[in-house]
Design a protein around this motif. Structure first.
Motif, PDB file in Angstrom:
ATOM      1  N   LYS A 124       0.832  -1.227   0.000  1.00  0.00           N
ATOM      2  CA  LYS A 124       0.000   0.000   0.000  1.00  0.00           C
ATOM      3  C   LYS A 124       0.852   1.255   0.000  1.00  0.00           C
ATOM      4  O   LYS A 124       0.612   2.169  -0.775  1.00  0.00           O
ATOM      5  CB  LYS A 124      -0.826   0.101   1.296  1.00  0.00           C
ATOM      6  N   SER A 125       1.840   1.278   0.901  1.00  0.00           N
ATOM      7  CA  SER A 125       2.607   2.516   1.050  1.00  0.00           C
ATOM      8  C   SER A 125       3.446   2.777  -0.197  1.00  0.00           C
ATOM      9  O   SER A 125       3.507   3.901  -0.700  1.00  0.00           O
ATOM     10  CB  SER A 125       3.499   2.432   2.290  1.00  0.00           C
ATOM     11  N   SER A 156       5.019   5.067   7.307  1.00  0.00           N
ATOM     12  CA  SER A 156       6.021   4.645   6.317  1.00  0.00           C
ATOM     13  C   SER A 156       6.651   5.809   5.565  1.00  0.00           C
ATOM     14  O   SER A 156       7.743   5.673   5.021  1.00  0.00           O
ATOM     15  CB  SER A 156       5.356   3.767   5.247  1.00  0.00           C
ATOM     16  N   ASP A 181      -1.170   5.885   8.769  1.00  0.00           N
ATOM     17  CA  ASP A 181      -0.788   4.729   9.572  1.00  0.00           C
ATOM     18  C   ASP A 181      -0.087   5.209  10.841  1.00  0.00           C
ATOM     19  O   ASP A 181       1.119   5.453  10.845  1.00  0.00           O
ATOM     20  CB  ASP A 181       0.114   3.803   8.750  1.00  0.00           C
ATOM     21  N   ASP A 237      -2.470   7.120   2.620  1.00  0.00           N
ATOM     22  CA  ASP A 237      -1.926   5.767   2.792  1.00  0.00           C
ATOM     23  C   ASP A 237      -2.510   5.210   4.088  1.00  0.00           C
ATOM     24  O   ASP A 237      -2.169   5.652   5.176  1.00  0.00           O
ATOM     25  CB  ASP A 237      -0.394   5.869   2.872  1.00  0.00           C
TER      26      ASP A 237
HETATM   27 MG   LIG Z   1       2.109   0.743   4.774  1.00  0.00          MG
END
Ligand SMILES: [Mg+2]
Ligand SMILES: Nc1ncnc2c1ncn2[C@@H]1O[C@H](COP(=O)(O)OP(=O)(O)OP(=O)(O)O)[C@@H](O)[C@H]1O
Length: 376
Positions: free
Chosen positions: A131-132, A160, A155, A231
């Motif tokens: 995802k990141s 991240s 997050d 994110d």
């Molecule tokens: Mg991530």
């Protein structure tokens, strides 16, 4: 000397609520967290009284900041809707809905972020699917299409962006109340990782999730953006659902790997966004096939194509396939995302093609209802 919680409470005792009673005696104050010169807490009020409390929030923030040694103070005003059932919780104290005006039809709706045209979430059911990495390269792909793009790391437990964009500096405050985001590769970037240290105990992060997210949306000088890419943390639990409700999302992009297990989780992710009426803009299959870094030969080492079939089955657009490639990993992990640092390469093209599809999807969707679950 490091400021203490008691010092902050003493300072807050001098602030009065709208009824004249001291804030500290109002029963509306959350636990006050003081770590490393940073203060976090929230004030929970009835939605109807939120406007009257807004100046109190401002004064409380100033009072906390006035304590010697305090570098920053983040105070969230959150509003509880009367008669609602127990809202989904993130594990710690009950997260509440941020103060917001009622939308037409009486349902509260997350208010937009001034200057930001569209906010999209990049999510997955499962952790570690990319995802990141996808968020960063998608944001850069959108940038390459001529859009003004921001990226928000939602997050709180495992931010991240400091690593993926090699950002070490801390955001500066503007006029003592708002934060100036960091700019990298033409993207406007904000992450809780810029504000708290990696050592901040996890147990403190739970209660902070919603207030930190709200503040990163509302108290950061994002400026004019065509798209803000969010994110998301992994999973489809209560914490993610709450976040999906808090952010005024235009749509969500689901990242999945081709394996069946990841696809089951992707399905859960789609179901979650549908539950809160957030349009799913499409699915990206990450680590779709192996692209040999030496010879460029493609091998379908996994049963690639799973996400495409799943998208068809669920009636959501398929946005594209990103290969498993050493450059993506190495470049991401050293803060040099491929779209920015290898713009002429095949991988950058893959992300730009996906970005073009995402842009078209954003244009195409109209939200039918606010992303708030109305509880009976
Ligand atoms: Mg991530
Ligand atoms: N297409 C790809 N090719 C090679 N490596 C990749 C690819 N996509 C992601 N990775 C690598 O996989 C790892 C996990 O990626 P990433 O951190 O983006 O996943 P995530 O879904 O955001 O994880 P989390 O659930 O922990 O937030 C990273 O080391 C990243 O560099």
């Amino acid at each position: 000397m490091a400021p203490t919680k008691q010092q902050v409470l003493d300072s807050l005792a001098k602030i009065a609520g709208p009824d004249g009673a001291p804030l500290t005696a109002s029963g509306k104050l959350s636990d006050v967290m003081v770590t490393d010169g940073k203060v976090f807490f929230s004030i929970t009020v009835d939605a109807a009284a939120a406007q009257a409390w807004e100046p109190v929030r401002d004064r409380a923030e100033a009072a906390a900041r006035a304590v010697p040694g305090v570098q920053s103070a983040l105070v969230a005003l959150t509003a509880e809707r009367k008669g609602s059932g127990s809202p989904p919780g993130a594990g710690g104290p009950r997260p509440t809905t941020p103060a917001q005006p009622a939308a037409r039809g009486g349902a509260p709706s997350p208010i937009g972020v001034p200057g930001v045209e569209a906010i999209i979430a990049v999510a997955s059911g499962k952790g570690g699917v990319g995802k990141s990495t996808t968020s960063v390269n998608l944001a850069l792909g959108l940038r390459d299409l001529g859009l003004k793009v921001g990226i928000l790391d939602a997050d709180i437990y495992g931010p991240s962006l400091p690593k993926l964009l090699a950002i070490k500096e801390r955001p500066q405050t503007l006029g003592g109340t708002r934060l100036k985001p960091i700019t990298r590769y033409g993207l406007t970037v904000m992450s809780i990782g810029f504000l708290i240290d990696e050592e901040t105990p996890m147990i403190w992060r739970g209660p902070m999730v919603i207030s930190a997210l709200t503040q990163m949306l509302r108290e950061v000088e994002w400026g004019a953006l065509d798209v803000m890419v969010v994110d998301m943390p992994p999973g489809t639990g209560d914490a993610q659902l709450t976040m999906a409700q808090q952010v005024p999302l235009k749509g969500a992009v689901i990242v999945s790997t081709p394996q069946d297990l990841a696809l089951i989780d992707a399905r859960r992710g789609i179901a979650m966004f549908r539950k809160v009426n957030v349009p799913v803009l499409g699915i990206i299959e990450n680590m779709s096939y192996f692209l040999c870094p030496q010879c460029g030969t493609r091998s379908d080492i996994f049963s690639h194509g799973g996400a495409r079939h799943e998208a068809e089955r669920l009636g959501v657009p398929f946005l594209g396939e990103v290969p498993l490639h050493m450059d993506i990993r190495e470049k991401s992990d050293s803060g040099l995302p491929v779209v920015a640092t290898m713009p002429d390469g095949a991988l950058a093209t893959v992300y730009r093609d996906i970005a073009a599809k995402v842009r078209d999807q954003i244009k195409g969707v109209t939200r039918t209802a606010p992303n708030i679950v109305i509880e009976a």
